[in-house]
Design a protein around this motif. Structure first.
Motif, PDB file in Angstrom:
ATOM      1  N   ALA A  40       4.270  -4.507   5.835  1.00  0.00           N
ATOM      2  CA  ALA A  40       4.660  -3.099   5.982  1.00  0.00           C
ATOM      3  C   ALA A  40       5.834  -2.766   5.065  1.00  0.00           C
ATOM      4  O   ALA A  40       5.856  -1.703   4.445  1.00  0.00           O
ATOM      5  CB  ALA A  40       5.007  -2.797   7.440  1.00  0.00           C
ATOM      6  N   ARG A  41       6.791  -3.688   4.945  1.00  0.00           N
ATOM      7  CA  ARG A  41       7.941  -3.465   4.049  1.00  0.00           C
ATOM      8  C   ARG A  41       7.456  -3.327   2.606  1.00  0.00           C
ATOM      9  O   ARG A  41       7.943  -2.482   1.865  1.00  0.00           O
ATOM     10  CB  ARG A  41       8.944  -4.618   4.158  1.00  0.00           C
ATOM     11  CG  ARG A  41       9.810  -4.542   5.394  1.00  0.00           C
ATOM     12  CD  ARG A  41      10.973  -5.507   5.338  1.00  0.00           C
ATOM     13  NE  ARG A  41      10.590  -6.907   5.276  1.00  0.00           N
ATOM     14  CZ  ARG A  41      10.337  -7.666   6.337  1.00  0.00           C
ATOM     15  NH1 ARG A  41      10.413  -7.164   7.554  1.00  0.00           N
ATOM     16  NH2 ARG A  41      10.012  -8.932   6.187  1.00  0.00           N
ATOM     17  N   ARG A  42       6.481  -4.136   2.221  1.00  0.00           N
ATOM     18  CA  ARG A  42       5.971  -4.099   0.851  1.00  0.00           C
ATOM     19  C   ARG A  42       5.092  -2.879   0.586  1.00  0.00           C
ATOM     20  O   ARG A  42       5.093  -2.326  -0.497  1.00  0.00           O
ATOM     21  CB  ARG A  42       5.150  -5.364   0.544  1.00  0.00           C
ATOM     22  CG  ARG A  42       5.960  -6.586   0.299  1.00  0.00           C
ATOM     23  CD  ARG A  42       6.730  -6.405  -0.979  1.00  0.00           C
ATOM     24  NE  ARG A  42       7.368  -7.633  -1.345  1.00  0.00           N
ATOM     25  CZ  ARG A  42       7.527  -8.016  -2.588  1.00  0.00           C
ATOM     26  NH1 ARG A  42       7.097  -7.284  -3.577  1.00  0.00           N
ATOM     27  NH2 ARG A  42       8.140  -9.140  -2.839  1.00  0.00           N
ATOM     28  N   LEU A  43       4.315  -2.490   1.589  1.00  0.00           N
ATOM     29  CA  LEU A  43       3.357  -1.399   1.404  1.00  0.00           C
ATOM     30  C   LEU A  43       4.019  -0.022   1.453  1.00  0.00           C
ATOM     31  O   LEU A  43       3.495   0.938   0.896  1.00  0.00           O
ATOM     32  CB  LEU A  43       2.244  -1.477   2.459  1.00  0.00           C
ATOM     33  CG  LEU A  43       1.319  -2.685   2.322  1.00  0.00           C
ATOM     34  CD1 LEU A  43       0.425  -2.805   3.551  1.00  0.00           C
ATOM     35  CD2 LEU A  43       0.491  -2.596   1.053  1.00  0.00           C
ATOM     36  N   GLY A  44       5.130   0.082   2.139  1.00  0.00           N
ATOM     37  CA  GLY A  44       5.831   1.362   2.210  1.00  0.00           C
ATOM     38  C   GLY A  44       5.408   2.175   3.422  1.00  0.00           C
ATOM     39  O   GLY A  44       4.387   1.919   4.054  1.00  0.00           O
ATOM     40  N   ARG A  65      -0.995   3.163   5.742  1.00  0.00           N
ATOM     41  CA  ARG A  65      -1.411   3.043   7.143  1.00  0.00           C
ATOM     42  C   ARG A  65      -2.195   1.759   7.427  1.00  0.00           C
ATOM     43  O   ARG A  65      -2.760   1.604   8.508  1.00  0.00           O
ATOM     44  CB  ARG A  65      -2.253   4.261   7.551  1.00  0.00           C
ATOM     45  CG  ARG A  65      -1.496   5.583   7.476  1.00  0.00           C
ATOM     46  CD  ARG A  65      -0.463   5.657   8.585  1.00  0.00           C
ATOM     47  NE  ARG A  65       0.418   6.792   8.417  1.00  0.00           N
ATOM     48  CZ  ARG A  65       1.727   6.702   8.236  1.00  0.00           C
ATOM     49  NH1 ARG A  65       2.310   5.539   8.185  1.00  0.00           N
ATOM     50  NH2 ARG A  65       2.470   7.779   8.095  1.00  0.00           N
ATOM     51  N   THR A  66      -2.210   0.827   6.484  1.00  0.00           N
ATOM     52  CA  THR A  66      -2.982  -0.410   6.651  1.00  0.00           C
ATOM     53  C   THR A  66      -2.558  -1.178   7.901  1.00  0.00           C
ATOM     54  O   THR A  66      -3.396  -1.542   8.726  1.00  0.00           O
ATOM     55  CB  THR A  66      -2.823  -1.310   5.402  1.00  0.00           C
ATOM     56  OG1 THR A  66      -3.215  -0.564   4.253  1.00  0.00           O
ATOM     57  CG2 THR A  66      -3.643  -2.580   5.520  1.00  0.00           C
ATOM     58  N   ILE A  67      -1.267  -1.413   8.023  1.00  0.00           N
ATOM     59  CA  ILE A  67      -0.768  -2.211   9.147  1.00  0.00           C
ATOM     60  C   ILE A  67      -0.938  -1.444  10.462  1.00  0.00           C
ATOM     61  O   ILE A  67      -1.314  -2.021  11.481  1.00  0.00           O
ATOM     62  CB  ILE A  67       0.706  -2.626   8.920  1.00  0.00           C
ATOM     63  CG1 ILE A  67       0.823  -3.463   7.640  1.00  0.00           C
ATOM     64  CG2 ILE A  67       1.258  -3.366  10.123  1.00  0.00           C
ATOM     65  CD1 ILE A  67      -0.087  -4.677   7.561  1.00  0.00           C
ATOM     66  N   GLU A  68      -0.719  -0.156  10.413  1.00  0.00           N
ATOM     67  CA  GLU A  68      -0.926   0.684  11.600  1.00  0.00           C
ATOM     68  C   GLU A  68      -2.371   0.550  12.096  1.00  0.00           C
ATOM     69  O   GLU A  68      -2.620   0.433  13.301  1.00  0.00           O
ATOM     70  CB  GLU A  68      -0.630   2.133  11.226  1.00  0.00           C
ATOM     71  CG  GLU A  68      -0.552   3.087  12.370  1.00  0.00           C
ATOM     72  CD  GLU A  68      -0.207   4.492  11.883  1.00  0.00           C
ATOM     73  OE1 GLU A  68      -1.047   5.384  12.071  1.00  0.00           O
ATOM     74  OE2 GLU A  68       0.887   4.679  11.301  1.00  0.00           O
ATOM     75  N   ALA A  69      -3.329   0.547  11.180  1.00  0.00           N
ATOM     76  CA  ALA A  69      -4.745   0.404  11.541  1.00  0.00           C
ATOM     77  C   ALA A  69      -5.014  -0.967  12.164  1.00  0.00           C
ATOM     78  O   ALA A  69      -5.753  -1.072  13.153  1.00  0.00           O
ATOM     79  CB  ALA A  69      -5.636   0.621  10.325  1.00  0.00           C
TER      80      ALA A  69
END
Length: 170
Positions: free
Chosen positions: A78-82, A86-90
Motif C-alpha cells: 500500500a505504501r508503494r502503490l499510493g 485500490r488493489t490492497i483494499e480489494a
C-alpha cells in the motif's frame, strides 16, 4: 504477467506455499459439502459434523495466513502503490468476505447444535461453499497478479523485512 515466469523472494514464496496447504484443506471440506448436497437422511448430519470440524480447523489456519498478509505484505504494498490505488483494499475486502462466510457457517452450526436436522445442515453448508468459491478466486488473483506485482515494486530491503515480519506474525 504470467506468474510462472517470476522468481519470487522467500517471503512471497512462503505465502504462495501457504496457499497450497490451504487449498488442500479446502479440497477436503469441499468434498464433504458435495456429499452433504447429494446425501440424505442421517448421513447428512454425520457429514455435517465432519464438515464442522474441518471448517473449524481450516478457519484458524486461514486467519493466521490472512494476518501475515494483512500485517506484513499489504501495508508494504500500500505504501508503494499510493493512496489512490485500490488493489490492497480489494484484497482486504475479499479476505473479509471469505471470513464472513466461514463465521456464518460456524455461528449457524453452533446455533443448530447437536439437534441439527438434514435441511438445516444442507442450508448451513452453503456458507462453506461460498467461502470456498471466494477463496479459490482470491488465491488465484494473489498468485497471478498481487504476488508478481509485489515482487516488482518492493525493494530487496523491503522483501527481507517482509521475510522477517512473516516470522514474527503468527
Amino acid at each position: 504477467m504470467e506468474d510462472s515466469k517470476v522468481t519470487f523472494s522467500p517471503a512471497l514464496q512462503q505465502l504462495r506455499r501457504e496457499h497450497v496447504f490451504l487449498r488442500a484443506d479446502m479440497d477436503i471440506f469441499y468434498e464433504i459439502t458435495e456429499e452433504i448436497e447429494f446425501e440424505s437422511g442421517p448421513a447428512v448430519v454425520q457429514q455435517f459434523a465432519k464438515l464442522y470440524e474441518q471448517i473449524s480447523s481450516f478457519n484458524e489456519k486461514l486467519k493466521a495466513h490472512s494476518k501475515r498478509e494483512e500485517e506484513g505484505l499489504f501495508p508494504m504494498m500500500a505504501r508503494r502503490l499510493g493512496e489512490n490505488d485500490r488493489t490492497i483494499e480489494a484484497m482486504e475486502y475479499e479476505h473479509e468476505k471469505a471470513e464472513q462466510h466461514l463465521r456464518d457457517f460456524l455461528t449457524e452450526a453452533e446455533k443448530a447444535g447437536l439437534n441439527i436436522n438434514e435441511n438445516d445442515a444442507q442450508m448451513i453448508t452453503v456458507y462453506a461453499v461460498q467461502a470456498h468459491a471466494t477463496l479459490i478466486q482470491h488465491f488465484a488473483k494473489e498468485e497471478k497478479a498481487l504476488f508478481p506485482l509485489a515482487e516488482n515494486i518492493l525493494s530487496n530491503d523491503e522483501k527481507k523485512e517482509l521475510e522477517r515480519l512473516l516470522l514474527v506474525i503468527s
